[in-house]
Design a protein around this motif. Structure first.
Motif, PDB file in Angstrom:
ATOM      1  N   LYS A  95      39.174  40.885  45.197  1.00  0.00           N
ATOM      2  CA  LYS A  95      39.926  41.307  46.416  1.00  0.00           C
ATOM      3  C   LYS A  95      39.161  42.673  46.859  1.00  0.00           C
ATOM      4  O   LYS A  95      39.334  42.965  48.097  1.00  0.00           O
ATOM      5  N   GLY A  96      38.311  43.201  46.129  1.00  0.00           N
ATOM      6  CA  GLY A  96      37.614  44.269  46.524  1.00  0.00           C
ATOM      7  C   GLY A  96      38.027  45.497  45.768  1.00  0.00           C
ATOM      8  O   GLY A  96      38.964  45.454  45.508  1.00  0.00           O
ATOM      9  N   PHE A  97      36.846  46.260  45.432  1.00  0.00           N
ATOM     10  CA  PHE A  97      37.358  47.506  44.940  1.00  0.00           C
ATOM     11  C   PHE A  97      38.071  48.613  45.410  1.00  0.00           C
ATOM     12  O   PHE A  97      38.231  48.342  46.721  1.00  0.00           O
ATOM     13  N   LEU A  98      39.286  48.943  44.671  1.00  0.00           N
ATOM     14  CA  LEU A  98      40.632  49.470  45.241  1.00  0.00           C
ATOM     15  C   LEU A  98      41.329  48.729  45.914  1.00  0.00           C
ATOM     16  O   LEU A  98      42.411  49.261  46.374  1.00  0.00           O
ATOM     17  N   ASN A  99      41.122  47.559  46.096  1.00  0.00           N
ATOM     18  CA  ASN A  99      42.232  46.662  46.615  1.00  0.00           C
ATOM     19  C   ASN A  99      42.999  45.573  45.817  1.00  0.00           C
ATOM     20  O   ASN A  99      43.784  44.762  46.367  1.00  0.00           O
ATOM     21  N   GLY A 100      43.092  45.887  44.665  1.00  0.00           N
ATOM     22  CA  GLY A 100      43.747  45.077  43.776  1.00  0.00           C
ATOM     23  C   GLY A 100      45.416  45.614  44.013  1.00  0.00           C
ATOM     24  O   GLY A 100      45.626  46.637  44.189  1.00  0.00           O
ATOM     25  N   THR A 101      46.324  44.492  43.604  1.00  0.00           N
ATOM     26  CA  THR A 101      47.592  44.937  43.945  1.00  0.00           C
ATOM     27  C   THR A 101      48.381  44.881  42.726  1.00  0.00           C
ATOM     28  O   THR A 101      49.391  45.778  42.571  1.00  0.00           O
ATOM     29  N   GLN A 102      48.226  44.226  41.533  1.00  0.00           N
ATOM     30  CA  GLN A 102      49.149  43.957  40.482  1.00  0.00           C
ATOM     31  C   GLN A 102      48.880  45.409  39.790  1.00  0.00           C
ATOM     32  O   GLN A 102      50.307  45.815  39.244  1.00  0.00           O
ATOM     33  N   ALA A 117      42.066  42.854  33.456  1.00  0.00           N
ATOM     34  CA  ALA A 117      42.926  42.019  34.637  1.00  0.00           C
ATOM     35  C   ALA A 117      42.506  42.745  35.812  1.00  0.00           C
ATOM     36  O   ALA A 117      42.508  41.981  36.770  1.00  0.00           O
ATOM     37  N   LEU A 118      42.451  44.095  35.861  1.00  0.00           N
ATOM     38  CA  LEU A 118      42.088  44.819  36.893  1.00  0.00           C
ATOM     39  C   LEU A 118      40.698  44.490  37.528  1.00  0.00           C
ATOM     40  O   LEU A 118      40.727  44.424  38.820  1.00  0.00           O
ATOM     41  N   ILE A 119      39.856  44.438  36.588  1.00  0.00           N
ATOM     42  CA  ILE A 119      38.483  44.199  36.887  1.00  0.00           C
ATOM     43  C   ILE A 119      38.402  42.661  37.521  1.00  0.00           C
ATOM     44  O   ILE A 119      37.725  42.579  38.668  1.00  0.00           O
ATOM     45  N   ALA A 120      38.846  41.567  36.883  1.00  0.00           N
ATOM     46  CA  ALA A 120      38.980  40.512  37.334  1.00  0.00           C
ATOM     47  C   ALA A 120      39.829  40.073  38.736  1.00  0.00           C
ATOM     48  O   ALA A 120      39.120  39.552  39.637  1.00  0.00           O
ATOM     49  N   GLU A 121      40.751  40.823  39.120  1.00  0.00           N
ATOM     50  CA  GLU A 121      41.539  40.997  40.355  1.00  0.00           C
ATOM     51  C   GLU A 121      40.438  41.470  41.303  1.00  0.00           C
ATOM     52  O   GLU A 121      40.620  41.093  42.626  1.00  0.00           O
ATOM     53  N   GLU A 122      40.040  42.770  41.177  1.00  0.00           N
ATOM     54  CA  GLU A 122      39.265  43.235  42.019  1.00  0.00           C
ATOM     55  C   GLU A 122      37.836  42.756  42.386  1.00  0.00           C
ATOM     56  O   GLU A 122      37.086  43.000  43.513  1.00  0.00           O
ATOM     57  N   LEU A 123      36.934  42.492  41.349  1.00  0.00           N
ATOM     58  CA  LEU A 123      35.630  42.212  41.246  1.00  0.00           C
ATOM     59  C   LEU A 123      35.628  40.624  41.110  1.00  0.00           C
ATOM     60  O   LEU A 123      34.388  39.962  40.966  1.00  0.00           O
ATOM     61  N   GLY A 124      36.747  39.783  40.749  1.00  0.00           N
ATOM     62  CA  GLY A 124      36.674  38.489  40.605  1.00  0.00           C
ATOM     63  C   GLY A 124      35.968  37.876  39.246  1.00  0.00           C
ATOM     64  O   GLY A 124      35.518  38.591  38.488  1.00  0.00           O
ATOM     65  N   LEU A 125      35.575  36.574  39.414  1.00  0.00           N
ATOM     66  CA  LEU A 125      35.048  35.846  38.224  1.00  0.00           C
ATOM     67  C   LEU A 125      33.546  36.690  38.185  1.00  0.00           C
ATOM     68  O   LEU A 125      33.050  36.878  37.107  1.00  0.00           O
ATOM     69  N   VAL A 126      32.987  36.780  39.174  1.00  0.00           N
ATOM     70  CA  VAL A 126      31.539  37.405  39.002  1.00  0.00           C
ATOM     71  C   VAL A 126      31.474  38.859  38.323  1.00  0.00           C
ATOM     72  O   VAL A 126      30.772  38.860  37.314  1.00  0.00           O
ATOM     73  N   GLY A 127      32.327  39.708  38.808  1.00  0.00           N
ATOM     74  CA  GLY A 127      32.553  40.947  38.024  1.00  0.00           C
ATOM     75  C   GLY A 127      32.979  40.659  36.641  1.00  0.00           C
ATOM     76  O   GLY A 127      32.283  41.455  36.022  1.00  0.00           O
ATOM     77  N   GLY A 128      33.756  39.918  36.348  1.00  0.00           N
ATOM     78  CA  GLY A 128      34.103  39.896  34.958  1.00  0.00           C
ATOM     79  C   GLY A 128      33.082  39.263  34.213  1.00  0.00           C
ATOM     80  O   GLY A 128      32.744  39.928  32.911  1.00  0.00           O
ATOM     81  N   VAL A 129      32.231  38.188  34.653  1.00  0.00           N
ATOM     82  CA  VAL A 129      31.210  37.594  33.900  1.00  0.00           C
ATOM     83  C   VAL A 129      29.996  38.599  33.740  1.00  0.00           C
ATOM     84  O   VAL A 129      29.221  38.532  32.473  1.00  0.00           O
TER      85      VAL A 129
END
Length: 375
Positions: A246-253, A269-281
């Motif tokens: 969703k973008g940096f600083l745009n996570g909701t959970q 969980a925050l990393i995966a929400e804001e940076l997605g699969l690409v950021g997590g990997v």
């Protein structure tokens, strides 16, 4: 006299393992950025303290890299003994948080001795197996002392009660025994014994909240607003991030307090929400690269103590990352294992950075030995 390298840079600076150093720094800075996001775009209360701790411990790790490896060898058992005393002291006068009496309040920080024990155990077992005569590793006399060295701190930590850390200590001891050459059949037998002991431990050796964690792991929907809340919200956060997030600083959970522990155990969980699969990997790839570098240090080491220590530290970092990721994805019970250098927490960062400092020292000694051999 200090040798000067190209560009008038001191040779000891040039000889630092810059690849690993930059990788560790990148992970630490990334953790600071994500904690900044977890606080809704504020350096307080987590990002600033995380960044300051990382800077201090990185400086200590670099100082540790200059310490002769023989010092770590000689201090292995005393350090282990000190950690045991600190764990006992914690159980007598320690601070209670999260249902466990695991912290010593030092005023400027709360120290969790059980975290440092993970590294102390690695050093003690590496020293023990180095002292064994050749050919003795596969005999019973090489097994029971290692089991005692491992189980004493694990049992003390379990009393606190801190099941997650106790499991990490046992896993670290088991990994060291495997690396030292203990026969595989004994691990198979140990696994079978664990299969029998685990149900008994769940029913008779766990606190009620720990039993609930195991049951909720098996069926999070059983109590979606209670004990299963964190796992459910973590899965929602990870799934909602999609491919690019969703973008940096745009996570909701985390920002809307649906996931309260987004700055500690559930930061991935925050990393995966804001940076997605690409950021997590990408973050996972960074940890894999760090573990592979540690394994490389082990293969280049010149003594058994150095090889076992470097390899076991690599395994310890792997256990940290693997258990945390399995936990936030709902594939393992919630055990309170932080994500190294990313989750907010001083004791875990201290342990990991001290371990990296020892890896730097082993790497430096190996390079010096190789350079001396060429001359």
């Amino acid at each position: 006299m200090t040798t000067i390298g190209p560009g008038f840079v001191p040779a000891p600076v040039l000889r630092l393992p810059w690849g690993a150093l930059l990788l560790v720094t990148a992970i630490g800075l990334f953790g600071t950025a994500m904690l900044y996001s977890a606080a809704g775009g504020s350096m307080t209360p987590w990002a600033l303290s995380h960044g300051m701790r990382f800077s201090v411990f990185l400086a200590i790790a670099l100082a540790m890299s200059r310490v002769p490896v023989d010092w770590y060898r000689q201090l292995a058992f005393p350090i282990y003994g000190i950690c045991i005393v600190l764990i006992i002291l914690t159980e007598l006068i320690g601070h209670v948080a999260g249902g466990a009496q695991s912290w010593l309040d030092l005023g400027f920080m709360r120290l969790q001795p059980s975290e440092l024990t993970k590294l102390a155990l690695v050093l003690a077992l590496a020293r023990f197996y180095e002292m064994l005569p050749a050919g003795e590793t596969r005999k019973f006399g090489a097994i029971w002392p290692a089991v005692v060295i491992t189980m004493v701190p694990a049992a003390l930590v379990l009393i606190q009660p801190d099941l997650g850390t106790a499991m990490m200590i046992i896993a670290g001891g088991g990994a060291m025994m495997f690396l030292a050459g203990v026969p595989l059949r004994l691990f198979i037998a140990g696994g079978m014994a664990a299969a029998v002991a685990i149900p008994l431990m769940i029913n008779y050796g766990m606190q009620e909240y720990q039993q609930k964690r195991v049951l909720i792991f098996l069926n999070p929907e059983q109590d979606p607003l209670g004990a299963g809340y964190h796992i459910t919200q973590s899965k929602i956060a990870i799934g909602s991030g999609g491919l690019f997030g969703k973008g940096f600083l745009n996570g909701t959970q985390v920002h809307l307090n649906y996931l309260p522990e987004g700055h500690t155990d559930f930061v991935f969980a925050l990393i995966a929400e804001e940076l997605g699969l690409v950021g997590g990997v990408a973050l996972i790839a960074a940890f894999v690269a760090l573990c592979l570098w540690a394994i490389g240090v082990a293969t280049r080491a010149s003594s058994k103590f150095e090889r076992l220590t470097a390899a076991a530290i690599s395994a310890t970092i792997f256990f940290y990352v693997a258990i945390n990721l399995l936990m936030v994805m709902g594939m393992a019970p919630v055990t309170g294992i932080p994500l190294p250098l990313v989750s907010h927490g001083g004791s875990s960062m201290m342990t990991v950075m001290f371990a990296i400092g020892i890896l730097f020292a082993i790497d430096r000694q190996s390079r010096n030995s190789a350079r001396a051999a060429r001359w």
